[in-house]
Motif scaffolding. Structure first.
Motif, PDB file in Angstrom:
ATOM      1  N   THR A   1     -26.695 -14.898 -31.718  1.00  0.00           N
ATOM      2  CA  THR A   1     -27.398 -13.825 -32.688  1.00  0.00           C
ATOM      3  C   THR A   1     -27.242 -12.457 -32.262  1.00  0.00           C
TER       4      THR A   1
ATOM      5  N   ARG B   1     -28.508  -8.942 -32.855  1.00  0.00           N
ATOM      6  CA  ARG B   1     -29.635  -8.420 -33.792  1.00  0.00           C
ATOM      7  C   ARG B   1     -30.012  -7.092 -33.496  1.00  0.00           C
TER       8      ARG B   1
ATOM      9  N   VAL C   1     -30.391  -9.445 -42.989  1.00  0.00           N
ATOM     10  CA  VAL C   1     -29.649 -10.362 -42.031  1.00  0.00           C
ATOM     11  C   VAL C   1     -28.410 -10.705 -42.614  1.00  0.00           C
TER      12      VAL C   1
ATOM     13  N   ALA D   1     -29.751  -7.536 -38.737  1.00  0.00           N
ATOM     14  CA  ALA D   1     -29.220  -8.348 -37.789  1.00  0.00           C
ATOM     15  C   ALA D   1     -28.123  -8.895 -38.299  1.00  0.00           C
TER      16      ALA D   1
ATOM     17  N   ALA E   1     -32.565 -16.543 -39.121  1.00  0.00           N
ATOM     18  CA  ALA E   1     -33.091 -15.296 -39.740  1.00  0.00           C
ATOM     19  C   ALA E   1     -34.407 -15.325 -39.935  1.00  0.00           C
TER      20      ALA E   1
END
Length: 290
Positions: A9, A11, A122, A147, A163
């Motif tokens: 991820t 972010r 997200v 993110a 998430a």
């Protein structure tokens, strides 16, 4: 969307709302340029530059069949902005945008944070080129957060799990599926994907979606489906009833005016839209979880 495996991820730092680490540049990410990808074709429709000859070729074929395709793509963006504006103004401050596509200003977080600077967003996509440009999606306000997840839409449980690093699933979340579900056939569990996403959400959350339909022009839509298939992309038009089923099967209450053509969904919320009355063969809807 294709079945690209999810990666780490990208972010923001949740304390500052600023990117914790910049995504890798495009020349360091493996991108398949041998076949078109919906996110890049859509980018070409919108006049973007982050696409390849194979994407442009398919885009030109579609535009030759339906000259108003680029206009329809802009309407998709305008609907996203209207729906986000409506939800942010009525108290939603968390958004999960799946099938984000290549960043195109204004992005969803920009619209939401103009209403509420504390909004948290997200983004999710599975095209490596979107990851390469995800830094544009991480420009949050200091009060909010953004993110980016590199993941496939057909992994709703994993998306919801990841998430949660940014979004509080004890508070309402708006899930946005803009021009996504017509790339997921029923055999791949399109309705199950929506159902699992909604199941993960608390009361007061919303589902926002648009869906290509053959109801307006069956012949041209069938030809477009064949063009996408020739490029290795599955395109699944759905009727109004099939589109409404995404909401009813998940137990959602439709927000006024219900399921309708894109330009007809709360047009009074539009900002800087250029309308000429051209039909847009996509349904749009917003539903609320009781």
């Amino acid at each position: 969307m294709t079945s690209t495996p999810p990666t780490d991820t990208a972010r923001t730092d949740t304390a500052t709302g600023r990117p914790a680490a910049a995504p890798a540049p495009a020349d360091r990410i493996a991108i398949d340029t041998s076949r078109p990808h919906p996110a890049r074709v859509y980018d070409w429709f919108l006049g973007g530059k982050d696409n390849y000859p194979v994407d442009e070729e398919l885009g030109r074929q579609i535009v030759a069949l339906e000259p108003q395709t680029k206009y329809c793509a802009r309407h998709n963006r305008w609907f996203m902005q209207r729906a986000t504006r409506h939800l942010a103004r009525t108290g939603t401050r968390q958004f999960l945008d799946i099938g984000t596509g290549i960043p195109t200003a204004p992005n969803l977080h920009t619209v939401a944070q103009r209403v509420n600077p504390e909004a948290r967003v997200v983004y999710v996509d599975n095209d490596p080129i979107v990851l390469a440009h995800a830094e544009a999606l991480l420009t949050s306000t200091p009060e909010g957060a953004t993110a980016y997840l590199q993941a496939d839409a057909r992994e709703p449980d994993r998306i919801a799990e990841l998430a949660r690093d940014v979004l509080d699933f004890t508070e309402p979340v708006a899930v946005s599926l803009i021009a996504l579900l017509h790339f997921i056939p029923d055999a791949d569990g399109a309705y199950d994907v929506v159902g699992k996403l909604v199941d993960a959400l608390p009361s007061g959350s919303h589902l926002v979606l648009t869906q290509l339909s053959a109801d307006f022009d069956p012949v041209r839509t069938r030809q477009a489906v064949e063009m996408y298939r020739a490029g290795g992309v599955t395109l699944v038009p759905r009727t109004r009833e099939e589109t409404e089923r995404f909401f009813t099967s998940a137990g959602l209450d439709l927000v006024d005016p219900g399921i309708g053509w894109l330009p007809d969904w709360q047009p009074h919320l539009g900002v800087d839209e250029e309308r000429d009355g051209t039909p847009v063969p996509l349904y749009a809807g917003v539903g609320r979880k009781p």
